[in-house]
Design an enzyme around this catalytic site. Structure first.
Site, PDB file in Angstrom:
ATOM      1  N   LYS A  13       0.820  -1.097   0.026  1.00 34.66           N
ATOM      2  CA  LYS A  13      -0.086   0.002   0.200  1.00 34.66           C
ATOM      3  C   LYS A  13       0.848   1.297  -0.049  1.00 34.66           C
ATOM      4  O   LYS A  13       0.566   2.103  -0.717  1.00 34.66           O
ATOM      5  CB  LYS A  13      -0.831  -0.102   1.210  1.00 34.66           C
ATOM      6  CG  LYS A  13      -1.761  -1.293   1.333  1.00 34.66           C
ATOM      7  CD  LYS A  13      -2.738  -0.974   2.511  1.00 34.66           C
ATOM      8  CE  LYS A  13      -2.219  -0.956   3.749  1.00 34.66           C
ATOM      9  NZ  LYS A  13      -1.462  -2.239   4.498  1.00 34.66           N
ATOM     10  N   ARG A  88      -9.540   0.305   9.204  1.00 31.19           N
ATOM     11  CA  ARG A  88      -9.011  -1.064   9.374  1.00 31.19           C
ATOM     12  C   ARG A  88     -10.199  -1.902   9.960  1.00 31.19           C
ATOM     13  O   ARG A  88      -9.978  -3.222  10.319  1.00 31.19           O
ATOM     14  CB  ARG A  88      -7.704  -1.108  10.133  1.00 31.19           C
ATOM     15  CG  ARG A  88      -6.351  -1.198   9.312  1.00 31.19           C
ATOM     16  CD  ARG A  88      -5.356  -1.193  10.388  1.00 31.19           C
ATOM     17  NE  ARG A  88      -4.147  -1.685   9.869  1.00 31.19           N
ATOM     18  CZ  ARG A  88      -3.004  -1.251   9.471  1.00 31.19           C
ATOM     19  NH1 ARG A  88      -3.009   0.184   9.296  1.00 31.19           N
ATOM     20  NH2 ARG A  88      -1.908  -1.839   9.246  1.00 31.19           N
ATOM     21  N   ARG A 122      11.803  -6.298   4.007  1.00 29.91           N
ATOM     22  CA  ARG A 122      11.439  -4.957   4.035  1.00 29.91           C
ATOM     23  C   ARG A 122      12.313  -3.979   4.880  1.00 29.91           C
ATOM     24  O   ARG A 122      12.779  -4.422   5.955  1.00 29.91           O
ATOM     25  CB  ARG A 122       9.894  -4.876   4.942  1.00 29.91           C
ATOM     26  CG  ARG A 122       9.415  -3.535   4.682  1.00 29.91           C
ATOM     27  CD  ARG A 122       7.857  -3.337   4.538  1.00 29.91           C
ATOM     28  NE  ARG A 122       7.239  -3.457   5.620  1.00 29.91           N
ATOM     29  CZ  ARG A 122       5.624  -2.986   5.899  1.00 29.91           C
ATOM     30  NH1 ARG A 122       5.127  -2.997   4.736  1.00 29.91           N
ATOM     31  NH2 ARG A 122       5.220  -3.265   7.062  1.00 29.91           N
ATOM     32  N   ARG A 155      11.203  -2.600  10.939  1.00 27.19           N
ATOM     33  CA  ARG A 155      10.303  -2.358  11.932  1.00 27.19           C
ATOM     34  C   ARG A 155      10.045  -3.310  12.781  1.00 27.19           C
ATOM     35  O   ARG A 155      10.055  -4.455  12.295  1.00 27.19           O
ATOM     36  CB  ARG A 155       9.109  -2.106  11.194  1.00 27.19           C
ATOM     37  CG  ARG A 155       8.939  -0.458  10.746  1.00 27.19           C
ATOM     38  CD  ARG A 155       7.648  -0.104   9.833  1.00 27.19           C
ATOM     39  NE  ARG A 155       6.547  -0.949  10.378  1.00 27.19           N
ATOM     40  CZ  ARG A 155       5.237  -0.766   9.638  1.00 27.19           C
ATOM     41  NH1 ARG A 155       5.430  -0.035   8.595  1.00 27.19           N
ATOM     42  NH2 ARG A 155       4.240  -1.520   9.898  1.00 27.19           N
ATOM     43  N   ARG A 166      -0.473  -9.990  13.067  1.00 27.03           N
ATOM     44  CA  ARG A 166      -0.932  -8.855  12.026  1.00 27.03           C
ATOM     45  C   ARG A 166      -2.004  -9.308  10.775  1.00 27.03           C
ATOM     46  O   ARG A 166      -3.006  -8.635  10.635  1.00 27.03           O
ATOM     47  CB  ARG A 166      -0.134  -7.829  11.717  1.00 27.03           C
ATOM     48  CG  ARG A 166       0.582  -7.112  12.765  1.00 27.03           C
ATOM     49  CD  ARG A 166       2.149  -6.360  12.243  1.00 27.03           C
ATOM     50  NE  ARG A 166       1.634  -5.209  11.501  1.00 27.03           N
ATOM     51  CZ  ARG A 166       2.209  -4.546  10.645  1.00 27.03           C
ATOM     52  NH1 ARG A 166       3.834  -5.209  10.407  1.00 27.03           N
ATOM     53  NH2 ARG A 166       1.965  -3.486   9.821  1.00 27.03           N
TER      54      ARG A 166
HETATM   55  P1  AMP Z   1       0.717   0.112   9.417  1.00 32.44           P
HETATM   56  O1  AMP Z   1       2.285   0.891   9.169  1.00 32.44           O
HETATM   57  O2  AMP Z   1      -0.161   0.485   8.441  1.00 32.44           O
HETATM   58  O3  AMP Z   1       1.021  -1.383   9.071  1.00 32.44           O
HETATM   59  O4  AMP Z   1       0.573   0.203  10.772  1.00 32.44           O
HETATM   60  C1  AMP Z   1       1.174   0.050  12.056  1.00 32.44           C
HETATM   61  C2  AMP Z   1       0.568  -0.281  13.379  1.00 32.44           C
HETATM   62  O5  AMP Z   1      -0.234   0.846  13.466  1.00 32.44           O
HETATM   63  C3  AMP Z   1      -0.501  -1.321  13.232  1.00 32.44           C
HETATM   64  O6  AMP Z   1      -0.224  -2.645  13.162  1.00 32.44           O
HETATM   65  C4  AMP Z   1      -1.559  -0.807  13.966  1.00 32.44           C
HETATM   66  O7  AMP Z   1      -1.256  -1.150  15.569  1.00 32.44           O
HETATM   67  C5  AMP Z   1      -1.568   0.679  14.040  1.00 32.44           C
HETATM   68  N1  AMP Z   1      -2.612   1.026  13.050  1.00 32.44           N
HETATM   69  C6  AMP Z   1      -2.229   1.837  11.840  1.00 32.44           C
HETATM   70  N2  AMP Z   1      -3.460   2.101  11.503  1.00 32.44           N
HETATM   71  C7  AMP Z   1      -4.596   1.754  12.089  1.00 32.44           C
HETATM   72  C8  AMP Z   1      -5.793   1.878  12.001  1.00 32.44           C
HETATM   73  N3  AMP Z   1      -6.549   2.259  11.107  1.00 32.44           N
HETATM   74  N4  AMP Z   1      -6.644   1.318  13.136  1.00 32.44           N
HETATM   75  C9  AMP Z   1      -5.973   0.621  14.234  1.00 32.44           C
HETATM   76  N5  AMP Z   1      -4.716   0.645  14.270  1.00 32.44           N
HETATM   77  C10 AMP Z   1      -3.924   1.108  13.344  1.00 32.44           C
END
Ligand code: AMP
Length: 211
Positions: A13, A88, A122, A155, A166
């Site tokens: 994404k 999400r 990554r 990360r 996840r």
């Molecule tokens: P990402 O970089 O988008 O994979 O987000 C990293 C982490 O941030 C996720 O594993 C969640 O813990 C939190 N996070 C990001 N976006 C959301 C969302 N829309 N709702 C809830 N938690 C989120």
């Protein structure tokens, strides 16, 4: 255009959001990047979000909805926005519909086993959030961000056990978001396996953007 990018963690994404941003000239709001910034700065949101993020769980809906609402109001979103990582959950999607309903939703479809392989390669820029992959999308200079010159890192939540957790949460809580938008005739599913360029072209075709 208000566009949502859906897909499992590691579906691509963030990478594709950058191409669409360049084509549409609208800002990207990445909730993951915003939360990581908040954690790094030690804000009250960051302190609340940290524990959820390191364990791979979702941050509570009310926190994230308030964050997106505020960002949408303060960003220059007059000509549109690309949302990466939000919504999400169905509750987040329903809330978004009340203040900034999307025009289109693109879901990047990638099998779990491909995701797990991708995550191990990554690399992420801790400063600007750009993502790379050691094989599929390497930076020009190994280990260094093309955009800002910062040293790239891995990360926390890209650790294999956290990735599996996840993915489970994705299937459980985020897949229903696809049905939400499908019922509204807004969902476009795109195969997310292939080269970065092939996937970019598939998305651009679906959105009617010039290749
Ligand atoms: P990402 O970089 O988008 O994979 O987000 C990293 C982490 O941030 C996720 O594993 C969640 O813990 C939190 N996070 C990001 N976006 C959301 C969302 N829309 N709702 C809830 N938690 C989120």
């Amino acid at each position: 255009m208000k566009l949502i990018l859906l897909g499992a963690p590691g579906a691509g994404k963030g990478t594709q959001a950058e191409f669409i941003q360049a084509a549409l000239k609208v800002p990207v709001i990445s909730t993951g990047n915003l939360l990581r910034e908040a954690v790094a700065q030690g804000t009250s949101l960051g302190l609340k979000a940290k524990e959820y993020m390191t364990s791979g769980r979702l941050v509570p809906d009310e926190l994230i909805i308030a964050l997106v609402r505020e960002k949408l109001a303060s960003h220059d979103c007059e000509h549109g926005v690309i949302l990466d990582g939000f919504p999400r959950t169905v509750a987040q999607a329903e809330a978004l519909d009340t203040f900034a309903a999307p025009d289109a939703v693109v879901s990047l479809e990638v099998p779990d086993e491909v995701i797990v392989k991708r995550m191990t390669g990554r690399r992420t820029c801790p400063k600007c959030g750009s993502t790379y992959h050691v094989e599929h999308n390497p930076p020009q200079v190994e280990g260094v961000c093309d955009k800002c010159g910062e040293k790239l890192g891995i990360r926390h939540d890209d650790d294999p056990e956290v990735v599996l957790q996840r993915l489970e949460i994705y299937h459980d809580q985020t897949e229903p978001v696809k049905h939400h938008y499908d019922a509204l005739n807004k969902l476009q599913q795109v195969e997310g396996v292939g080269t970065v360029e092939e996937i970019r072209q598939r998305i651009f075709r679906k959105l009617g953007l010039e290749l």
